[in-house]
Motif scaffolding. Sequence first.
Motif, short mmCIF file in Angstrom:
data_model
loop_
_atom_site.label_atom_id
_atom_site.label_comp_id
_atom_site.label_asym_id
_atom_site.label_seq_id
_atom_site.Cartn_x
_atom_site.Cartn_y
_atom_site.Cartn_z
N ASP A 1 8.70 8.28 1.51
CA ASP A 1 7.52 8.79 0.95
C ASP A 1 6.70 9.36 2.08
OD1 ASP A 1 4.70 8.76 0.02
OD2 ASP A 1 4.54 6.73 -0.54
N SER B 1 2.90 8.95 2.48
CA SER B 1 2.46 7.77 3.31
C SER B 1 2.72 7.78 4.54
CB SER B 1 3.00 6.52 2.38
OG SER B 1 2.77 6.30 1.22
N LYS C 1 11.51 3.70 -3.10
CA LYS C 1 10.85 3.30 -4.29
C LYS C 1 10.95 2.01 -4.95
CE LYS C 1 10.38 8.28 -6.12
NZ LYS C 1 10.66 9.33 -7.37
N ASN D 1 7.52 -1.84 -1.97
CA ASN D 1 6.03 -1.14 -2.30
C ASN D 1 5.00 -2.15 -2.18
OD1 ASN D 1 5.99 1.85 -2.57
ND2 ASN D 1 8.06 1.15 -3.36
N LYS E 1 -0.46 4.96 -3.23
CA LYS E 1 0.81 5.56 -3.18
C LYS E 1 2.11 4.37 -3.24
CE LYS E 1 2.43 9.06 -2.62
NZ LYS E 1 2.80 10.21 -3.63
N CYS E 2 1.71 3.31 -2.70
CA CYS E 2 2.79 1.93 -3.08
C CYS E 2 2.47 1.65 -4.49
CB CYS E 2 2.31 1.16 -2.23
SG CYS E 2 2.73 1.20 -0.34
N ASN F 1 4.72 2.90 -7.46
CA ASN F 1 5.84 2.49 -7.78
C ASN F 1 6.06 1.03 -8.22
OD1 ASN F 1 7.40 4.98 -6.96
ND2 ASN F 1 6.69 4.47 -4.99
#
Length: 402
Positions: free
Chosen positions: A6, A9, A69, A74, A128-129, A132
């Motif tokens: 990512d 991130s 992912k 995550n 962003k986490c 997923n």
Amino acid sequence: MKRKIDRASVIMGILLIFSLTGVKSFAIVMKNRISPMKHKSLFQVEGVRAWILIALAVVLLLLIIIKEKNEIKNAVTGLFASVYAGLMIVSFGVIVQKLTEGRSSGYRVTFGISIYIVMLCCYAIIIKCNENIKKSWVRYVNIFTGMFIICGSFIFGVMDKTSLMIEFHTRQEQFYELLREHFGISVLVLLVSVVIGIPLGYLCYRYKTVDTIVMGILNVARSIPSIALIMVMVIPLSFLKNVAFFRQLGIGAFGFTPVFCALFLYALFQIINSLNGALKTIDPMYIKTAKAMGMTDRMILFKVQLPMVLPVIISGIRVALISTFTAASLGTLVGFGGLGTFIAMGSNGAVALDMILLGAVPIMIMIFITDFILTKIGDVFEVRISGKKKNRYEESVENWND
């Protein structure tokens, strides 16, 4: 197989570490509220213990690199980032208590640029986490854990020595009064705009002439910046206040009235535009089917059209209320109170960050809560009403065609 790192991130994680090590503005200290600001780095205020915060930031970066992912990874990374954001604020509160120990009551310590960067990076990483993570409750835990820790630091007095809380305790009565004014006018504007905007929006949908006149006026008002529109409202109101009828209603050229009128025009545009646009997107086949079933225009409106566009109406209400919360802060320029009073006080002459934050932070909190609640309500209605109504009428269309 190539690892799916990512990158966004990772950049946030690196920026977070840099803000603690390379940006020499972890805390801002002042001898009094209007004295020159002195920026101090994390190492200057925390010493060797600063490496603990930096080490935790490095751990967060490593979690970001290995999470890919995977949902569990995550979830762990997002939770770690949330807890880190909360602990950063708690650490800052403890540091401020040490810095102010033995100092005069006028001594001020407030957040430096590093704190803002850390908060921004942490919640960008959480977002962003969460992309997923399928389970909604896990996403909520990631978002709110850090917020609960931060709120707890204020509630239990860890932050009492910061300049923000000193100003709050000093002006507590004034704060609550201005908060009531700010929240009150925003909610009143929304209620009036909804009561007037929904029927007017339907008329705009039904009649082209009404749509041209109403949207023409509102588009002109919307094109004028908030501060200018509030000032423009003063001109006609200066004449209306001399008329006995309007004077008895309490209408004046300054204060509440021009702010209400300007905010009302902005909110009314959002309500009418969202409703009118949503009604136009409804498949005409649903209307034809409803008429074939013997429904009147009123029944079609309340049983077909409004239920189908309700999520869009709620979205328009959300946008209207958020913009009203923001624009209401400009009311202080024409004699209205509201939280913009503190922002104006902090901006006059020597900049007082603590005063600006005293007005800005509650507005941001109201915006966040409003956005979260109304978004979730809209999602619920979209699933329970739009989906079910569509399926029901699609079945009706099929039966009618047969």
